[in-house]
Design a protein around this motif. Structure first.
Motif, PDB file in Angstrom:
ATOM      1  N   TRP A 192       0.835  -1.184   0.000  1.00 47.03           N
ATOM      2  CA  TRP A 192       0.000   0.000   0.000  1.00 47.03           C
ATOM      3  C   TRP A 192       0.873   1.239   0.000  1.00 47.03           C
ATOM      4  O   TRP A 192       2.035   1.196   0.361  1.00 47.03           O
ATOM      5  N   VAL A 200       1.304   5.067   1.273  1.00 47.72           N
ATOM      6  CA  VAL A 200       0.891   6.028   2.283  1.00 47.72           C
ATOM      7  C   VAL A 200       1.396   7.393   1.866  1.00 47.72           C
ATOM      8  O   VAL A 200       2.582   7.574   1.619  1.00 47.72           O
ATOM      9  N   PRO A 224      -1.366  11.480  12.828  1.00 53.35           N
ATOM     10  CA  PRO A 224      -2.181  10.393  13.353  1.00 53.35           C
ATOM     11  C   PRO A 224      -3.242  10.822  14.358  1.00 53.35           C
ATOM     12  O   PRO A 224      -4.048  10.002  14.791  1.00 53.35           O
ATOM     13  N   GLY A 232       1.695   6.994  13.125  1.00 50.72           N
ATOM     14  CA  GLY A 232       0.784   6.863  11.988  1.00 50.72           C
ATOM     15  C   GLY A 232       0.612   5.413  11.568  1.00 50.72           C
ATOM     16  O   GLY A 232      -0.519   4.956  11.313  1.00 50.72           O
ATOM     17  N   TYR A 233       1.698   4.675  11.518  1.00 51.08           N
ATOM     18  CA  TYR A 233       1.601   3.250  11.169  1.00 51.08           C
ATOM     19  C   TYR A 233       0.819   2.481  12.234  1.00 51.08           C
ATOM     20  O   TYR A 233       0.074   1.556  11.915  1.00 51.08           O
ATOM     21  N   LEU A 257      -2.853   3.141  11.586  1.00 51.54           N
ATOM     22  CA  LEU A 257      -3.298   2.367  10.425  1.00 51.54           C
ATOM     23  C   LEU A 257      -3.491   0.898  10.786  1.00 51.54           C
ATOM     24  O   LEU A 257      -4.463   0.268  10.358  1.00 51.54           O
ATOM     25  N   MET A 299      -6.619   0.267  12.495  1.00 54.97           N
ATOM     26  CA  MET A 299      -7.754   0.370  11.566  1.00 54.97           C
ATOM     27  C   MET A 299      -7.843  -0.839  10.633  1.00 54.97           C
ATOM     28  O   MET A 299      -8.726  -0.898   9.786  1.00 54.97           O
ATOM     29  N   ALA A 320      -5.040  -2.158   8.738  1.00 52.01           N
ATOM     30  CA  ALA A 320      -3.977  -2.267   7.732  1.00 52.01           C
ATOM     31  C   ALA A 320      -2.994  -3.354   8.154  1.00 52.01           C
ATOM     32  O   ALA A 320      -2.805  -3.611   9.341  1.00 52.01           O
TER      33      ALA A 320
END
Length: 140
Positions: free
Chosen positions: A3, A5, A56, A91-92, A95, A98, A100
């Motif tokens: 993906w 980002v 984030p 941020g990772y 994700l 969520m 990811a």
């Protein structure tokens, strides 16, 4: 899973220019930074260039945290790079919460991709390999 980002945080390397770091100065100072150690005690930045954050944490009133400014430009740069890397790591994490997939490799582009100290710092914080993309122009 693969993906892409984009830079959805308002934190980024623009803060380095805002703080008057030149490319040459960053390269020279970075060579003296241990990328796997935290910045000196008391230096913990959230390096926004202006008020407001999107990711984030979505907080339009989030204030930049750019103080205290140490006497040492190397320590200041260390703190800024560390702060930017922390936001990327966070941020990772968001994700992943969520749904990811876990990040296992980051391909990086733009001006920061040429800084080996920051690359190692990011690897340590994110917990995976960070490599310069084959084409590292930010707008490729």
């Amino acid at each position: 899973d693969v993906w892409l980002v984009g830079g959805s945080s308002n934190v980024g390397c623009a803060v380095l220019r805002q703080q008057k770091f030149t490319g040459e100065e960053m390269a020279d100072l970075s060579a003296g930074i241990d990328p796997l150690s935290p910045p000196p005690e008391g230096i913990r930045y959230y390096p926004l260039t202006k008020v407001g954050e999107r990711f984030p944490v979505n907080d339009p009133s989030k204030q930049p945290v750019l103080t205290p400014v140490p006497d040492s430009r190397k320590d200041f740069l260390h703190g800024l790079l560390h702060g930017i890397a922390e936001v990327e790591r966070d941020g990772y994490k968001v994700l992943a919460k969520m749904g990811a997939s876990e990040v296992t490799k980051v391909l990086t582009a733009g001006g920061g991709s040429v800084n080996p100290t920051w690359t190692k710092m990011r690897e340590g914080m994110i917990g995976c390999t960070v490599e310069r993309a084959a084409n590292s122009d930010a707008a490729y």
